[in-house]
Design an enzyme around this catalytic site. Sequence first.
Site, PDB file in Angstrom:
ATOM      1  N   HIS A   1     -50.019 -64.656 -45.675  1.00 51.77           N
ATOM      2  CA  HIS A   1     -49.064 -65.304 -45.541  1.00 51.77           C
ATOM      3  C   HIS A   1     -48.309 -65.300 -43.944  1.00 51.77           C
ATOM      4  O   HIS A   1     -47.270 -65.395 -44.134  1.00 51.77           O
ATOM      5  CB  HIS A   1     -47.226 -64.871 -46.772  1.00 51.77           C
ATOM      6  CG  HIS A   1     -46.893 -63.082 -45.845  1.00 51.77           C
ATOM      7  ND1 HIS A   1     -46.355 -62.526 -46.956  1.00 51.77           N
ATOM      8  CD2 HIS A   1     -46.648 -62.591 -44.812  1.00 51.77           C
ATOM      9  CE1 HIS A   1     -46.174 -61.008 -45.966  1.00 51.77           C
ATOM     10  NE2 HIS A   1     -45.995 -61.397 -45.207  1.00 51.77           N
TER      11      HIS A   1
ATOM     12  N   HIS B   1     -39.043 -60.731 -43.366  1.00 55.08           N
ATOM     13  CA  HIS B   1     -39.348 -60.084 -42.784  1.00 55.08           C
ATOM     14  C   HIS B   1     -38.157 -59.862 -41.490  1.00 55.08           C
ATOM     15  O   HIS B   1     -38.493 -60.117 -40.239  1.00 55.08           O
ATOM     16  CB  HIS B   1     -40.558 -60.990 -41.896  1.00 55.08           C
ATOM     17  CG  HIS B   1     -41.918 -60.547 -42.429  1.00 55.08           C
ATOM     18  ND1 HIS B   1     -42.200 -61.659 -44.143  1.00 55.08           N
ATOM     19  CD2 HIS B   1     -42.533 -60.071 -42.270  1.00 55.08           C
ATOM     20  CE1 HIS B   1     -43.570 -61.601 -44.325  1.00 55.08           C
ATOM     21  NE2 HIS B   1     -43.508 -60.485 -43.338  1.00 55.08           N
TER      22      HIS B   1
ATOM     23  N   HIS C   1     -53.638 -55.402 -41.797  1.00 56.43           N
ATOM     24  CA  HIS C   1     -53.338 -55.728 -40.186  1.00 56.43           C
ATOM     25  C   HIS C   1     -52.258 -55.314 -40.025  1.00 56.43           C
ATOM     26  O   HIS C   1     -51.843 -54.188 -40.298  1.00 56.43           O
ATOM     27  CB  HIS C   1     -52.341 -57.264 -40.489  1.00 56.43           C
ATOM     28  CG  HIS C   1     -51.661 -57.977 -41.497  1.00 56.43           C
ATOM     29  ND1 HIS C   1     -50.938 -57.949 -42.412  1.00 56.43           N
ATOM     30  CD2 HIS C   1     -49.964 -58.539 -41.039  1.00 56.43           C
ATOM     31  CE1 HIS C   1     -50.348 -57.921 -43.567  1.00 56.43           C
ATOM     32  NE2 HIS C   1     -49.315 -58.614 -41.959  1.00 56.43           N
TER      33      HIS C   1
ATOM     34  N   GLU D   1     -47.966 -54.045 -47.201  1.00 56.94           N
ATOM     35  CA  GLU D   1     -47.676 -55.387 -47.810  1.00 56.94           C
ATOM     36  C   GLU D   1     -48.903 -55.149 -49.031  1.00 56.94           C
ATOM     37  O   GLU D   1     -48.356 -56.348 -50.282  1.00 56.94           O
ATOM     38  CB  GLU D   1     -48.253 -56.737 -47.351  1.00 56.94           C
ATOM     39  CG  GLU D   1     -47.253 -56.625 -46.015  1.00 56.94           C
ATOM     40  CD  GLU D   1     -47.124 -58.258 -45.062  1.00 56.94           C
ATOM     41  OE1 GLU D   1     -46.139 -58.359 -44.183  1.00 56.94           O
ATOM     42  OE2 GLU D   1     -47.902 -58.917 -45.364  1.00 56.94           O
TER      43      GLU D   1
HETATM   44  C1  DHB Z   1     -48.861 -61.866 -39.478  1.00 53.04           C
HETATM   45  C2  DHB Z   1     -49.306 -61.741 -40.598  1.00 53.04           C
HETATM   46  C3  DHB Z   1     -48.018 -61.220 -41.470  1.00 53.04           C
HETATM   47  O1  DHB Z   1     -48.581 -60.899 -42.577  1.00 53.04           O
HETATM   48  C4  DHB Z   1     -46.562 -61.958 -41.175  1.00 53.04           C
HETATM   49  O2  DHB Z   1     -46.091 -61.321 -42.028  1.00 53.04           O
HETATM   50  C5  DHB Z   1     -46.289 -62.274 -39.691  1.00 53.04           C
HETATM   51  C6  DHB Z   1     -47.505 -62.738 -38.992  1.00 53.04           C
HETATM   52  C7  DHB Z   1     -50.355 -62.547 -38.555  1.00 53.04           C
HETATM   53  O3  DHB Z   1     -51.112 -61.664 -38.646  1.00 53.04           O
HETATM   54  O4  DHB Z   1     -49.909 -63.326 -37.519  1.00 53.04           O
HETATM   55 FE    FE Z   2     -46.354 -60.185 -43.608  1.00 53.58          FE
END
Ligand code: DHB
Ligand code: FE
Length: 282
Positions: A12, A61, A195, A242
Amino acid sequence: MARIVGGLTTSHIPAIGNAVPKEKDLVNDPYWKDFFAAYPPARAWVQKVKPDVAIVIYNDHGLNFFLDKMPTFAVGAAFQYQHADEGWGIPTIPPFQGDPEFSWHIIESLVRDEFDIASCQEMYVDHGFTVPMSLFWPNYSYAGIKTIPVQINTVQHPLPSPARCFKLGQAIGRAIESYPKDLKVVVLGTGGLSHQLDGERAGMINKKFDMMCMEKIVNDPESLARLSIRDLVREAGAQGAEFILWLAMRGALSGKISVVHQAYHIAISNTATGVMVLENAA
Ligand code: DHB
Ligand code: FE
């Protein structure tokens, strides 16, 4: 009775939300083309199955809940949900329709099942919710589908364990299947895959771990539910936690699962993106 037709997963990343209105121009762009190529088969399934309701399991977030007040689990019960400014201006996408009656049925069923969630009669939805809806319902064509946001805290530790989220998903599944209206329900799990956005490991990706998660979530989600939050953060990064949202989605699918489509792609922003369409046969 309401019937769970399947589960959908997608990452997302906010940058996707900005790219979505330009998709027609980006399908040949070297940076975006492999990312967008993953969605037409998923959209075709959505168009064929035509779900009436989408239960969207996502994390906020900092738009609706911030560090000062952070419910572990929260369920929306509003007539409508709107995106709002996350730092790049007031968004112009159409609002999402709610289904308060179905929301309250789910809330009552969850509390009876010993999940003491926060109920939200007003709720802004952030990119964790809006980006997946905009990807699976292209050109913002979600006006005809009702939505129910299910928010899980993945931001402020302590986070709920993978096992707890899987069980929450099972309880959501029972709630859906006990709703007396004839509705086709799809359950979305958003976020992930690996990530990390900050700190020394910023930019880390763990393809091997992501592949294992995409494989096991189909036929052996219990083994993933045995991981700890610490395991997820170590293997998939701080924001890779997540993945608990995918596990909650999977918990809701009670029938025989078949993989209609899946795709994995590294190179959008900081995140390894994963897409899955899991059909749920009664
Ligand atoms: C990114 C990924 C995320 O899950 C998020 O909530 C905000 C940013 C990203 O990779 O930029
Ligand atoms: Fe996220």
